[in-house]
Design a protein around this motif. Structure first.
Motif: not given
Length: 881
Positions: A154, A159, A162-163, A166, A186-192
């Motif tokens: 990742r 670019s 990117a999706r 992720d 990782e913070a960018s995917i933590r919620d998911e």
């Protein structure tokens, strides 16, 4: 990175042999020859060419031509009728394990059920030891390494990627977090990732998530079977399920890019790749060949399109991705639908995509798939048909639907011994039971009822195999002295020589393969002794009416090693070979030698040892029950559950040396039922449900549908009065400090199981309520009456319990001891009948009167050990306050 013992260099060689030897049904012939040479027990285990020549005979209705037949008059009249007609009769049994009925049995009937169950115990124990000691750390290391590699991909992705990068990172982070709750995400995917892990942990959602097209079923992540016994096994279960159940779509460019990145994160790391190969080989050994697209398929397609270097940057090339998508579209299509179906029927395409841990495809899954496509609800009876059982030859349309699966099984039987996976090999072994019978066989084996009993054996054994390997398989949606030999009758073996031969072969192969996997490494003696000690501490709590109470010790911790050893496997293999020889002798009217008679005498001790009961106690600690959900039907949100419960007893009249004798043994109790997907049943709960006496269980064994002796009958007032013993002349004089619930032990269960499946008629109910409320019976009788009244209407139970409490209050007030065993138990069982009436003022008033008695506090303290009585007694205590 240091590797676990499971993936040591010796193991790599062994599992490479396993892979090349063709564990699955699709192995090539030249590969199968190798595994046969390496693992088959040898020609001594062949089925043989026995010519059955048992003379014909008849059983007199009064059993006058049966040695010891006078004793059979003690059987219920209905059971005598069935025994005379069929030559055997099945009844309930107070035992918790199959081996218990053979201990001290002077004339045992050794059943096919008993030896298959012994094999199941060893297989399940060895596999669970591998999972906890090796597979779990292997999977954790794999997901950690793949997560780290996905994070690196990742970070370096352009670019345009990117999706999908992720999504690949989120996929591996989810798998890693499911096994290791302390894993950093990782913070960018933590919620998911957190949301997905929470849905999996809750295991309740069935529906479509925002942005998705198809239904997701998170109830499949609830640890079932034995996987809920420890937190570690639960995590292993959820992670394995996630990697098995989650198909990554291959229809869009973004989907292909995501699959490619998931594959690279796994297979570009040498350590992760090696661990992954080990897991895949074990899956093939247990459950057969997979049918879904695997990471290796994706990797090969990428090499074809992108070259050997496979630079991740090439994944941003739209033209290359179009070619890759076309290559992937040419891969095999799945034939089994295991994803939630939004419309009637079964659409395997819903599950098409990359599956990291692709499950094996069993013959049973293919059969259930075909049934579902024809709108036929799955049932174990179709499996009996598949196994060739004459009692379940389906109608023409169903037989046509099952024909492809039947051809697969016929081929498996023909190929037996050539490297079949455990699931398929087990079906091939069980099918041999269907071919027993005919001219020259004992009379009882030529009755329609025996075919039904055989089906019960086949289905009970099949359910245990499914239970052992279900995590790795694709389901569908929709003892001991020497003695001289003599001529007297010592017992009989169910004469199915080919079955014993093939099962011996399967036991041998299982031992060889598991030995190659390091499953029998010395490790667990201390842990095993500790587990046994803790189980012994639980023994007082084990009884037919066992209630979960605050005083119940916690279940023993999951043992840290494998209890099964190579010696256990060799023992059952030798036993099976001897049973094969003995059954051949029976069919040819030859006598047993001294060693064979010794086996009959020691059979119970042998099974007890194979069940890991090394204590001097003859009893099992817990019932042998197992359950597993096999097929899911989403229009009603239900799943077909199959399983085994406590054993049943079988009494058989057999021919021996020109005379007829009767003998007894044990068989499976097989169950099948539909269960809501929102309320899954694991082994622990199922054991609690099958622990009570058969008469008190909500569900009935499958054999209750047929005329083999297991029938619900009405108990009249005269029959109940005849059964009820005299009142105790020393009632209320004994005392003790034992918990009240230990009186709900083997005595009440045995008494109820002797009664069988009974319901009280109106006059019998009147006698039972009066006896419970007014008479002075021993604890066992009191407990049995409590059990019989469980099925009465709530208001009648309330009235009876209040009358009993009134009797107790009156007698204790006149100078008796409330805390004597008899009165304390009387109070306890009465409160059990009132546990659902905590808000009833009459009930509270009756408990208030009890509180005025001397010694009642000690009684209530014991009663409070039963968690189910807590609300009732607390409500009454608030009134007193």
């Amino acid at each position: 990175m240091r590797r676990s013992p499971f993936v040591a260099a010796a193991l790599v060689c062994a599992v490479s042999l396993l892979l090349s030897s063709g564990c699955g049904r699709n192995a090539q012939p030249e590969d199968r020859q190798k595994v046969e040479e390496d693992t088959a027990p040898g020609p001594d285990v062949a089925g043989g060419n026995v010519v059955p020549s048992v003379p014909t005979y008849t059983v007199e209705a009064d059993f006058s031509n049966v040695e010891g037949g006078a004793a059979l008059s003690a059987l219920p009249v209905e059971a005598q009728r069935v025994l005379a007609r069929n030559g055997f009769v099945v009844s309930t049994s107070p035992d918790l394990e199959l081996y218990e009925a053979y201990l001290g049995n002077e004339a045992p009937f050794l059943t096919a059920d008993s030896v298959f169950h012994a094999y199941h115990i060893l297989l399940a124990d060895t596999l669970s030891g591998l999972e906890e000691n090796s597979l779990m750390p292997t999977l954790e290391a794999l997901t950690r390494a793949a997560h780290e590699k996905a994070a690196g991909l990742r970070a370096s992705a352009p670019s345009a990627l990117a999706r999908p990068a992720d999504k690949a990172l989120a996929f591996w982070a989810t798998a890693h977090l499911l096994l290791d709750p302390q894993a950093e995400v990782e913070a960018s995917i933590r919620d998911e990732v957190t949301a997905e892990v929470n849905r999996i942990a809750q295991g309740t959602f069935i529906g479509t998530l925002p942005g998705e097209q198809h239904t997701r079923d998170y109830t499949r992540y609830v640890p079932t079977a034995a996987y809920g016994e420890s937190e570690q096994l639960s995590r292993y279960f959820r992670c394995n399920r996630f990697l098995t159940l989650t198909p990554l779509e291959l229809e869009t460019t973004e989907g292909v890019q995501t699959c490619a990145l998931v594959t690279l994160a796994l297979l570009l790391d040498d350590d992760a790749r090696s661990r992954y190969e080990d897991l895949c080989r074990l899956t093939r050994f247990l459950a057969g060949e997979p049918e879904d697209v695997s990471p290796f398929d994706v990797l090969n397609a990428m090499r074809s399109v992108c070259g050997k270097s496979m630079a991740p940057a090439r994944l941003a090339d739209e033209e290359a991705m179009a070619r890759l998508r076309d290559e992937l579209s040419k891969l095999r299509q799945p034939a089994i639908a295991d994803q939630p179906q939004d419309t009637p029927g079964a659409d395997p395409s819903l599950g098409r995509g990359l599956r990291v841990l692709a499950p094996g495809v069993s013959i049973c899954a293919e059969a259930f798939q075909a049934l579902g496509e024809s709108s036929i609800l799955p049932s174990g009876e179709y499996i009996a048909h598949l196994l060739g059982n004459a009692a379940f030859q389906s109608d023409q349309s169903s037989a046509a639907v099952l024909a492809p699966a039947r051809r697969l099984l016929d081929q498996a039987v023909a190929d037996y011994g050539k490297g079949l996976d455990i699931h398929t090999a087990s079906l091939a072994v069980l099918s041999k039971l269907s071919t027993a019978g005919g001219k020259g066989y004992p009379q009882f084996m030529n009755t329609p009822a025996w075919a039904i009993k055989t089906a019960n054996t086949q289905l009970g054994a099949w359910s245990q195999v499914e239970h052992d390997v279900f995590l790795y398989a694709k389901d569908t949606t929709q003892y001991l002295c020497a003695f001289m030999m003599d001529k007297r009758f010592h017992g009989y073996v169910e004469p199915v020589p080919e079955y014993y031969a093939d099962l011996a072969n399967l036991v041998h192969r299982t031992r060889v393969i598991f030995d190659s996997l390091g499953a029998f490494e010395p490790s667990s003696r201390r842990a095993k002794a500790e587990a046994v000690r803790m189980i012994l501490e639980r023994l007082p709590a084990a009884g037919p009416f066992r209630f979960k109470t605050r005083a119940d010790p916690e279940p023993p911790p999951q043992r840290r090693g494998v209890s099964a050893t190579k010696m256990h496997y060799r023992m059952i293999e030798e036993m099976l070979l001897k049973l094969k020889t003995m059954s051949e002798k029976e069919l040819e009217n030859k006598p047993f030698d001294a060693s064979e008679i010794r086996l009959l005498k020691q059979f119970g001790e042998g099974l007890k040892y194979l069940a890991f009961n090394e204590s001097n106690l003859p009893h099992a600690f817990i019932p042998m029950s197992t359950v597993v959900c096999l097929a899911r039907e989403y229009s009603r949100r239900e799943g077909l559950c199959v399983g085994t419960g406590r054993p049943l007893e079988i009494l058989v009249i057999v021919p021996w040396q020109g005379k007829l004798h009767w003998c007894t043994g044990t068989i499976y109790s097989y169950y099948e039922f539909m269960q809501p997907l929102s309320d899954p049943i694991a082994d622990g709960r199922w054991k609690d449900e099958t622990l009570p006496a058969f008469a008190l269980q909500a569900r009935r064994p499958w054999l209750c549908r047929f005329d083999v002796g297991l029938k619900r009958r009405t108990l009249s007032r005269d029959a109940l009065a005849k059964w009820l013993p005299e009142e105790s002349g020393r009632f209320g004089e004994s005392s003790g400090g034992s918990p009240l619930w230990i009186y709900f032990g083997g005595g009440p269960r045995k008494a109820l199981d002797e009664l069988g499946f009974v319901e009280l008629d109106a006059e019998a109910v009147t006698l039972a309520t009066k006896a419970f409320a007014e008479q002075h019976h021993r604890p066992v009788t009191r407990c049995v009456l409590c059990g019989l009244l469980q099925n009465c209407p709530p208001e009648l139970r309330k009235k009876t319990a209040l009358q009993a409490l009134s009797s107790v209050t009156s007698e204790v007030s006149a100078g008796r001891k409330a805390d004597s065993i008899d009165y304390a138990l009387w109070i306890y069982v009465s409160l059990r009948l009132l546990k659902d009436h905590a808000d009833d003022p009459d009930v509270r008033a009756a408990i208030g009167k009890l509180r005025q008695l001397d010694g009642i506090d000690r009684v209530f303290e014991k009663c409070m050990e039963d968690a189910e009585l807590g609300p009732l007694l607390k409500a009454a205590a608030s009134d007193a306050g």
